[in-house]
Write a protein that holds these residues in place. Sequence first.
Motif: not given
Length: 357
Positions: A184-185, A188
Amino acid sequence: MKRIQAIIRIVATGGFFVLLYATFTIGAYFLTAWIYRVVGHVPPPYLIQVINSLLGGVALGMVSFAIAVLIGARPGRRNMGVFEPIFAAMEQIARGDFQVSLSSTSYRANVFASLLAQSVTQMAEELSQMEHLRQDFISNVSHEIQSPLTSIRGFARLLRSDELEVSEQLHYLSIIEAESMRLSRMTDSMLKLATLETLEAPGERKLYRLDKQIRAQILACEPEWAAKSLELEVAVPEIEIVASEDLLSQVWSNLLHNSIKFTPRGGKITVEAHANEAGIDCGISDTGIGIPEESQPRIFERFYKVDQSRERSNAGSGLGLSIAKKIVELHQGTIKVHSQLGVGTTVIVALPGTAEH
Ligand SMILES: Nc1ncnc2c1ncn2[C@@H]1O[C@H](COP(=O)(O)OP(=O)(O)OP(=O)(O)O)[C@@H](O)[C@H]1O
Ligand SMILES: [Mg+2]
């Protein structure tokens, strides 16, 4: 020789048109004389002269126009021959094949064609470079996404076993959670970088206290540095800056996270900033593992990590510094790294246009 031929051609063409004009004027003389006879009125001699000259000129104009239309189509077709390889190259580029070879020397006789060939060749080279970057980016992204996905799949499979202790199950679950957070990071960061790449300027800038911003960022990551018993020294006087507050927050956050991540337990991180005539300099130093000299020029590249096989807790996506660099450059600033393996790293950000109080 070619020049003499050209001069002869111009003189011959000029002579031809003068002759044509004389013929039409004489023709006009006979024509108007017959009309005057039929009408029974002869105008004064000066008017006769003017009328004959005008008729001769009009006839010459019409014939010249007809000749120009006839001949004009031909050289056009002949010149197209020179441009044909260039048009073919452009079609090739439009199809996505950038391997065009147009030697501009073959167009020496035609300056325009030569310039066009040069530009098309340059355009093809630049598009080809962009295509390589795009392919690199795609292969990096798929590679980076593959590794956490493989872990998640592997540990999820292990969890199916009935013979696992509860502690083992919890351990595997925490790995799955960490890997999905990493994914997810990463997405992002990729989105942030993609958005930044479309920007020409940092957007809305305002005057704010840089020292407060840096302290807030240090506080925000306190749980991480406190967990590693790192010492934090902050030497930042009251400084005001005109910049995009949100974007610069990201820079300090990325740099601090790197220092925390790459500094072993008990180490020290120092944050310093000072204003000068040109702007501000802000340095974030650590007593961490350092960066080998050969890797230092590459750490701002997208996805670049010194040690690809670092333990999971250190695993990043190699995008943090690319994002920081992009933001600093949008503010017309610079970002530099000084590092010594095993001793520590300092990253210095220089930004223009500030005021200290
Ligand atoms: N303070 C530092 N000390 C030692 N190595 C560093 C430091 N800062 C950066 N590096 C090296 O530069 C690489 C690139 O840094 P960058 O911040 O772009 O990526 P990352 O930290 O690995 O991942 P991300 O920031 O995207 O989570 C790191 O992987 C690390 O090898
Ligand atoms: Mg980082």
